[in-house]
Motif scaffolding. Sequence first.
Motif, mmCIF file in Angstrom:
data_model
loop_
_atom_site.group_PDB
_atom_site.id
_atom_site.type_symbol
_atom_site.label_atom_id
_atom_site.label_comp_id
_atom_site.label_asym_id
_atom_site.label_seq_id
_atom_site.Cartn_x
_atom_site.Cartn_y
_atom_site.Cartn_z
ATOM 1 N N THR A 152 2.655 -12.018 -3.771
ATOM 2 C CA THR A 152 3.729 -12.912 -3.326
ATOM 3 C C THR A 152 4.751 -12.213 -2.443
ATOM 4 O OG1 THR A 152 5.024 -12.466 -5.343
ATOM 5 C CG2 THR A 152 3.519 -14.359 -5.387
ATOM 6 N N ASP A 153 4.689 -10.892 -2.390
ATOM 7 C CA ASP A 153 5.638 -10.137 -1.571
ATOM 8 C C ASP A 153 5.087 -9.981 -0.154
ATOM 9 O OD1 ASP A 153 7.201 -7.990 -0.365
ATOM 10 O OD2 ASP A 153 7.957 -7.600 -2.389
ATOM 11 N N GLN A 154 5.776 -10.526 0.814
ATOM 12 C CA GLN A 154 5.308 -10.500 2.205
ATOM 13 C C GLN A 154 5.203 -9.082 2.762
ATOM 14 O OE1 GLN A 154 4.329 -13.199 4.225
ATOM 15 N NE2 GLN A 154 4.298 -14.143 2.203
ATOM 16 N N TYR A 155 6.014 -8.166 2.239
ATOM 17 C CA TYR A 155 5.981 -6.779 2.733
ATOM 18 C C TYR A 155 4.608 -6.159 2.542
ATOM 19 C CZ TYR A 155 6.616 -1.716 2.712
ATOM 20 O OH TYR A 155 6.465 -0.366 2.931
ATOM 21 N N PHE A 156 4.039 -6.317 1.347
ATOM 22 C CA PHE A 156 2.744 -5.716 1.044
ATOM 23 C C PHE A 156 1.632 -6.352 1.872
ATOM 24 C CE2 PHE A 156 5.085 -5.210 -3.089
ATOM 25 C CZ PHE A 156 5.329 -3.861 -2.927
ATOM 26 N N LEU A 157 1.710 -7.674 2.076
ATOM 27 C CA LEU A 157 0.708 -8.361 2.880
ATOM 28 C C LEU A 157 0.730 -7.860 4.322
ATOM 29 C CD1 LEU A 157 -1.361 -10.598 3.445
ATOM 30 C CD2 LEU A 157 0.563 -12.167 3.796
ATOM 31 N N TRP A 158 1.909 -7.816 4.921
ATOM 32 C CA TRP A 158 2.010 -7.438 6.324
ATOM 33 C C TRP A 158 1.825 -5.945 6.539
ATOM 34 C CZ3 TRP A 158 1.109 -10.715 9.873
ATOM 35 C CH2 TRP A 158 1.399 -12.065 9.669
ATOM 36 N N LEU A 159 2.119 -5.153 5.523
ATOM 37 C CA LEU A 159 1.857 -3.721 5.641
ATOM 38 C C LEU A 159 0.367 -3.466 5.791
ATOM 39 C CD1 LEU A 159 2.807 -0.742 5.482
ATOM 40 C CD2 LEU A 159 2.432 -0.885 3.009
ATOM 41 N N THR A 160 -0.430 -4.116 4.972
ATOM 42 C CA THR A 160 -1.885 -3.958 5.041
ATOM 43 C C THR A 160 -2.418 -4.444 6.382
ATOM 44 O OG1 THR A 160 -2.051 -4.294 2.638
ATOM 45 C CG2 THR A 160 -4.065 -4.536 3.928
ATOM 46 N N ALA A 205 -1.999 -0.773 -15.160
ATOM 47 C CA ALA A 205 -2.066 -2.156 -14.706
ATOM 48 C C ALA A 205 -1.024 -2.441 -13.628
ATOM 49 C CB ALA A 205 -1.855 -3.106 -15.890
ATOM 50 N N LEU A 206 0.136 -1.831 -13.748
ATOM 51 C CA LEU A 206 1.201 -2.007 -12.764
ATOM 52 C C LEU A 206 0.830 -1.408 -11.412
ATOM 53 C CD1 LEU A 206 4.128 -2.693 -11.921
ATOM 54 C CD2 LEU A 206 4.832 -0.523 -12.973
ATOM 55 N N ILE A 207 0.131 -0.282 -11.430
ATOM 56 C CA ILE A 207 -0.209 0.440 -10.200
ATOM 57 C C ILE A 207 -1.445 -0.132 -9.509
ATOM 58 C CG2 ILE A 207 -0.943 2.708 -9.329
ATOM 59 C CD1 ILE A 207 0.707 3.958 -11.584
ATOM 60 N N LEU A 208 -2.353 -0.723 -10.280
ATOM 61 C CA LEU A 208 -3.657 -1.175 -9.754
ATOM 62 C C LEU A 208 -3.574 -2.089 -8.526
ATOM 63 C CD1 LEU A 208 -6.739 -1.201 -10.138
ATOM 64 C CD2 LEU A 208 -6.446 -3.138 -11.687
ATOM 65 N N PRO A 209 -2.659 -3.066 -8.469
ATOM 66 C CA PRO A 209 -2.656 -3.988 -7.313
ATOM 67 C C PRO A 209 -2.465 -3.303 -5.964
ATOM 68 C CG PRO A 209 -1.339 -4.899 -9.100
ATOM 69 C CD PRO A 209 -1.688 -3.497 -9.498
ATOM 70 N N ALA A 210 -1.791 -2.162 -5.931
ATOM 71 C CA ALA A 210 -1.533 -1.486 -4.654
ATOM 72 C C ALA A 210 -2.831 -1.159 -3.931
ATOM 73 C CB ALA A 210 -0.717 -0.219 -4.894
ATOM 74 N N SER A 211 -3.797 -0.593 -4.651
ATOM 75 C CA SER A 211 -5.078 -0.262 -4.026
ATOM 76 C C SER A 211 -5.975 -1.493 -3.884
ATOM 77 C CB SER A 211 -5.797 0.830 -4.825
ATOM 78 O OG SER A 211 -5.982 0.432 -6.164
ATOM 79 N N CYS A 212 -5.922 -2.407 -4.853
ATOM 80 C CA CYS A 212 -6.745 -3.628 -4.785
ATOM 81 C C CYS A 212 -6.393 -4.453 -3.550
ATOM 82 C CB CYS A 212 -6.554 -4.473 -6.045
ATOM 83 S SG CYS A 212 -7.373 -3.818 -7.510
ATOM 84 N N PHE A 213 -5.103 -4.602 -3.294
ATOM 85 C CA PHE A 213 -4.651 -5.387 -2.152
ATOM 86 C C PHE A 213 -5.120 -4.758 -0.847
ATOM 87 C CE2 PHE A 213 -1.407 -7.857 0.222
ATOM 88 C CZ PHE A 213 -1.610 -9.080 -0.403
ATOM 89 N N GLY A 214 -5.226 -3.426 -0.841
ATOM 90 C CA GLY A 214 -5.662 -2.725 0.358
ATOM 91 C C GLY A 214 -7.100 -3.006 0.746
ATOM 92 N N LEU A 215 -7.901 -3.540 -0.174
ATOM 93 C CA LEU A 215 -9.292 -3.865 0.144
ATOM 94 C C LEU A 215 -9.390 -4.925 1.240
ATOM 95 C CD1 LEU A 215 -10.870 -3.886 -3.426
ATOM 96 C CD2 LEU A 215 -11.466 -2.334 -1.561
#
Length: 243
Positions: free
Chosen positions: A16-24, A95-105
């Motif tokens: 839901t955070d636009q920063y992470f989406l646009w960073l990728t 579990a908190l850290i996992l989305p960072a790498s998952c989103f990068g896929l």
Amino acid sequence: MRFLRLCWFHLKLYATDQYFLWLTISSTVSLFLVQYVLAYTTHNLADTSLWLRSGIFGLWSSATTATGCIGFQRYQGTLPYILNNQLDDRLSLLALILPASCFGLLSFPISYFLAIIFGVGHNNFDLRMVGLIFLFWLAAYVMDVLIAVSFILTVNAIVYEELILIPLLLLSGLFGYPKELIGVLQLFQWLIPISAPMKAILSGNQFNFGAGIFSLLLWGIIGWKLATVILRKAKVSGTEGMM
């Protein structure tokens, strides 16, 4: 199952955070375009490593945001509630850290789509490549854990993301090694988990199983032990609102 539900919960919040989406997206697209211009001027558009290198860069750019994830939750005041549940504190942290790498896929389908649009070589995508991408993702996640845990006690962890992003990619061989240093720098395959799968992805050679497993175990064990010590210390002392 509780761990998977917690991972899914954090992944939805992360998305839901636009920063992470646009960073990728921006990391993947920007490197792809730079490489495309260079390949176009040198008449080397058949290079199949172009889209893969962009995907690698995009995934790792997203993965390094794990450095600031813990600090961000602490800033919001939600970190004590995330850690204090029925799961082991270390599993809650994983579990908190996992989305960072998952989103990068997402970076790999984005890069592959760009390769199709711009007519860049992309005929090397097969089941073997899927497996290597998975190994690269796993390596990035294991590195995330140790890196994020290392900065858990500092309020400025997010500042260090860029200091981690480029140096580790360069040492891992994303853009190759100088001929004079190949022998020495190849040792990093045994020390940096993302190096072995990255080399197999870009070169088309066999995955260095020994180096890959050794580096994964090295970072995984150190990360787990460090998380145990730091979380215990932080809870006892109440450091950074983690009581």
